[in-house]
Design a protein around this motif. Structure first.
Motif, PDB file in Angstrom:
ATOM      1  N   ASN A   1      48.045   6.037 107.542  1.00  0.00           N
ATOM      2  CA  ASN A   1      47.843   5.958 106.517  1.00  0.00           C
ATOM      3  C   ASN A   1      46.888   7.364 106.111  1.00  0.00           C
ATOM      4  OD1 ASN A   1      45.237   4.905 107.350  1.00  0.00           O
ATOM      5  ND2 ASN A   1      45.944   3.164 106.735  1.00  0.00           N
ATOM      6  N   ALA A   2      46.100   7.498 104.750  1.00  0.00           N
ATOM      7  CA  ALA A   2      45.702   8.626 105.202  1.00  0.00           C
ATOM      8  C   ALA A   2      43.807   8.324 105.286  1.00  0.00           C
ATOM      9  CB  ALA A   2      45.799   8.920 103.740  1.00  0.00           C
ATOM     10  N   GLN A   3      43.516   7.322 105.187  1.00  0.00           N
ATOM     11  CA  GLN A   3      42.339   6.739 105.834  1.00  0.00           C
ATOM     12  C   GLN A   3      42.036   6.900 107.254  1.00  0.00           C
ATOM     13  OE1 GLN A   3      44.068   5.252 103.411  1.00  0.00           O
ATOM     14  NE2 GLN A   3      42.396   6.375 101.687  1.00  0.00           N
ATOM     15  N   SER A   4      43.444   6.588 108.317  1.00  0.00           N
ATOM     16  CA  SER A   4      42.806   6.231 110.209  1.00  0.00           C
ATOM     17  C   SER A   4      43.438   7.437 110.325  1.00  0.00           C
ATOM     18  CB  SER A   4      43.669   5.503 110.548  1.00  0.00           C
ATOM     19  OG  SER A   4      45.537   5.736 109.970  1.00  0.00           O
TER      20      SER A   4
ATOM     21  N   LEU B   1      58.145   2.060 105.607  1.00  0.00           N
ATOM     22  CA  LEU B   1      58.346   1.888 106.779  1.00  0.00           C
ATOM     23  C   LEU B   1      57.843   2.083 108.006  1.00  0.00           C
ATOM     24  CD1 LEU B   1      62.326   2.189 107.573  1.00  0.00           C
ATOM     25  CD2 LEU B   1      61.236  -0.131 107.537  1.00  0.00           C
ATOM     26  N   VAL B   2      57.500   3.293 107.904  1.00  0.00           N
ATOM     27  CA  VAL B   2      56.186   3.882 107.702  1.00  0.00           C
ATOM     28  C   VAL B   2      54.675   3.504 108.024  1.00  0.00           C
ATOM     29  CG1 VAL B   2      54.982   6.797 108.507  1.00  0.00           C
ATOM     30  CG2 VAL B   2      57.207   6.780 108.773  1.00  0.00           C
ATOM     31  N   ILE B   3      54.455   3.838 106.549  1.00  0.00           N
ATOM     32  CA  ILE B   3      53.285   3.368 106.205  1.00  0.00           C
ATOM     33  C   ILE B   3      53.147   1.305 106.920  1.00  0.00           C
ATOM     34  CG2 ILE B   3      51.647   2.509 104.356  1.00  0.00           C
ATOM     35  CD1 ILE B   3      53.173   4.851 103.171  1.00  0.00           C
ATOM     36  N   GLN B   4      54.023   0.784 106.313  1.00  0.00           N
ATOM     37  CA  GLN B   4      53.464  -0.884 107.204  1.00  0.00           C
ATOM     38  C   GLN B   4      53.508  -0.658 108.632  1.00  0.00           C
ATOM     39  OE1 GLN B   4      56.349  -3.810 104.564  1.00  0.00           O
ATOM     40  NE2 GLN B   4      54.856  -3.340 103.084  1.00  0.00           N
ATOM     41  N   PHE B   5      54.638  -0.134 109.763  1.00  0.00           N
ATOM     42  CA  PHE B   5      55.198  -0.809 110.330  1.00  0.00           C
ATOM     43  C   PHE B   5      54.105  -0.065 111.942  1.00  0.00           C
ATOM     44  CE2 PHE B   5      58.952  -2.070 108.387  1.00  0.00           C
ATOM     45  CZ  PHE B   5      58.602  -4.222 108.182  1.00  0.00           C
ATOM     46  N   CYS B   6      54.398   1.729 111.050  1.00  0.00           N
ATOM     47  CA  CYS B   6      53.522   2.589 112.350  1.00  0.00           C
ATOM     48  C   CYS B   6      51.952   2.215 111.717  1.00  0.00           C
ATOM     49  CB  CYS B   6      53.911   3.607 111.949  1.00  0.00           C
ATOM     50  SG  CYS B   6      55.509   3.977 112.372  1.00  0.00           S
TER      51      CYS B   6
END
Length: 177
Positions: A72-75, A64-69
């Protein structure tokens, strides 16, 4: 496409990792059962708690956090690492609290608490230890392969290779580090 072989040292490392990550929990389970007379159910409650709270519920939150928000570690690396640490702490400690308070209420003594920990840590060692060994062996095999579709320049080869492993293995970013 160039085929490479995995070195003997990499194979030996994977074998050692698998033997240790599976052998130590099994040996501790046997020792806890024989020497401490701990209940077998405590082991399975620990293992089940880890599977439910850390591998299922926490991973659902990560999706949920990675896809919808878009976290990620790169941004935003610092925010991402703080989030990952807090998520692990909240889910695993809440799981422990629920397991100890409701499922192990009658058997909260040293041998059973230790057996619970062996189950919880043992399943984690087996699942994550073997997974990391396979990723490392795959990385070792690909270490000399040049990727035609890789946009990285020579000086950035390591980061390109790490990104390639993340996308090809379909692992969540939290399982890479």
């Amino acid at each position: 496409m160039e085929l490479n072989t995995i070195s003997g040292l990499a194979i030996a490392g994977v074998i050692c990792s698998v033997v240790l990550s599976m052998g130590v929990p099994i040996a501790l389970f046997i020792a806890g059962r024989v020497k401490l007379k701990a209940r077998i159910s405590s082991f399975f409650i620990g293992a089940g708690t880890y599977l439910l709270f850390a591998m299922l519920l926490k991973q659902l939150l990560h999706v949920l956090v990675i896809q919808f928000c878009g976290l990620n570690a790169q941004s935003r690396p610092w925010l991402y690492y703080v989030y990952a640490a807090l998520a692990a702490a909240v889910f695993e400690e809440t799981g422990r609290l629920i397991a100890m308070k409701f499922w192990m209420k009658k058997w909260l003594d040293f041998p059973n608490a230790l057996m619970y920990g062996i189950g919880h840590g043992g399943v984690e060692a087996i699942l994550l230890g073997d997974q990391q060994s396979c990723v490392h062996a795959d990385d070792q095999q690909r270490s000399h392969v040049e990727y035609a579709d890789c946009p990285c320049q020579r000086g950035h080869y390591q980061s390109c290779r790490n990104q390639r492993i993340r996308t090809e293995c379909k692992l969540l970013p939290t399982e890479i580090f």
